[in-house]
Design an enzyme around this catalytic site. Structure first.
Site, mmCIF file in Angstrom:
data_model
loop_
_atom_site.group_PDB
_atom_site.id
_atom_site.type_symbol
_atom_site.label_atom_id
_atom_site.label_comp_id
_atom_site.label_asym_id
_atom_site.label_seq_id
_atom_site.Cartn_x
_atom_site.Cartn_y
_atom_site.Cartn_z
ATOM 1 N N GLY A 103 0.824 -1.219 0.000
ATOM 2 C CA GLY A 103 0.000 0.000 0.000
ATOM 3 C C GLY A 103 0.852 1.261 0.000
ATOM 4 O O GLY A 103 0.339 2.356 0.239
ATOM 5 N N GLU A 109 5.100 3.062 8.222
ATOM 6 C CA GLU A 109 4.780 1.832 8.973
ATOM 7 C C GLU A 109 5.983 1.407 9.815
ATOM 8 O O GLU A 109 5.837 1.015 10.976
ATOM 9 C CB GLU A 109 4.382 0.717 8.012
ATOM 10 C CG GLU A 109 3.035 0.976 7.353
ATOM 11 C CD GLU A 109 2.665 -0.009 6.264
ATOM 12 O OE1 GLU A 109 1.486 -0.076 5.920
ATOM 13 O OE2 GLU A 109 3.554 -0.699 5.740
HETATM 14 C C1 5RP Z 1 0.772 -1.123 3.192
HETATM 15 C C2 5RP Z 1 1.088 -2.465 3.741
HETATM 16 C C3 5RP Z 1 -0.069 -3.360 4.031
HETATM 17 O O1 5RP Z 1 -0.009 -3.727 5.381
HETATM 18 C C4 5RP Z 1 0.028 -4.569 3.156
HETATM 19 O O2 5RP Z 1 0.118 -4.151 1.809
HETATM 20 C C5 5RP Z 1 -1.170 -5.488 3.343
HETATM 21 O O3 5RP Z 1 -2.302 -4.853 2.843
HETATM 22 P P1 5RP Z 1 -3.703 -5.561 2.775
HETATM 23 O O4 5RP Z 1 -4.181 -5.721 4.179
HETATM 24 O O5 5RP Z 1 -4.551 -4.620 1.962
HETATM 25 O O6 5RP Z 1 -3.537 -6.888 2.073
HETATM 26 O O7 5RP Z 1 2.204 -2.840 3.962
HETATM 27 O O8 5RP Z 1 1.927 -0.420 2.859
#
Ligand code: 5RP
Length: 228
Positions: A103, A109
């Site tokens: 994301g 994060e």
């Molecule tokens: C965003 C992330 C998310 O935690 C990861 O992509 C998982 O996303 P989703 O819950 O939509 O599968 O690292 O940068």
């Protein structure tokens, strides 16, 4: 005889989002990640918003969702530490090492995860892997370094492409670009993360081995499995 329909991926995400509430410490500020699974957690968190001080968020998107639900959002600089950070993952192995950044929120994060004593990963069972590396590895980079960093990944057998949005390089919340790297073999996540982090122009590599999950709540057909 009754037959039950298997839960959808969305329902599995809702299940773990709800289950994560048990890790939220009443009276405190909780660290909140980003993504579709975390969105389920944020929605569930609204049910106990009166019991917490608020949240530190890892993205503009999560901040907007939290605020829309009336949950106060604090700047990361306003808190010294957090008991818990709750976030999803693109891949997680049996040791709690993760690939994150699908994301594009990996830098914030990692910062919020670093503030927290405990990282609770919430994911549906498709995210559990024997070894990291199938999901294209997200790496946030300073745009002027992208080609150089792509060549360094090529030397490791990887193929890096600049993530696009609406026909343009995606710009992160931090004003940078994302490389998605396929073809890597990440056999030693700790060493890999340390190494790539030192390359000039790399802002954050999406391997979370130094900030790995302490607990993983995995949504499965049999219910929520806790891996720790
Ligand atoms: C965003 C992330 C998310 O935690 C990861 O992509 C998982 O996303 P989703 O819950 O939509 O599968 O690292 O940068």
């Amino acid at each position: 005889m009754t037959t039950s329909t298997p839960l959808t991926q969305d329902e599995l995400k809702a299940l773990v989002g709800q289950a994560a509430l048990q890790y939220v410490v009443p009276g405190e500020i909780v660290g909140v990640g980003t993504g579709s699974t975390v969105n389920k957690f944020i929605d569930a968190l609204a049910s106990m918003k009166g019991d917490i001080k608020g949240a530190v968020s890892s993205s503009v998107a999560s901040t907007e969702r939290l605020k829309a639900l009336g949950i106060p959002v604090f700047d990361a600089n306003e808190v010294e530490s957090l008991s818990v950070y709750i976030d999803g993952a693109d891949e997680i192995d049996g040791q709690g090492h993760m690939v994150k950044g699908g994301g594009a929120a990996l830098t914030r994060e990692k910062i919020v995860a670093a503030l927290a004593g405990r990282f609770v990963c919430i994911a549906d069972e498709s995210k559990l892997v024997p070894a990291l590396g199938k999901f294209p590895l997200p790496v946030e980079v300073i745009p002027m370094a992208a080609a150089h960093i792509a060549r360094r990944f090529a030397a490791l057998g990887g193929k890096a492409t600049i993530r696009q949005k609406d026909g343009q390089p995606l710009v992160t919340d931090n004003g940078q670009h994302i490389l998605d790297v396929t073809g890597l073999s990440i056999t030693d996540p700790l060493a890999f993360e340390s190494d790539v982090n030192q390359w000039p122009g790399v802002v954050t590599v999406g391997v979370f081995a130094h900030q790995k999950a302490s607990v993983c709540l995995l949504g499965t057909a049999q219910g929520v499995k806790t891996l720790s």
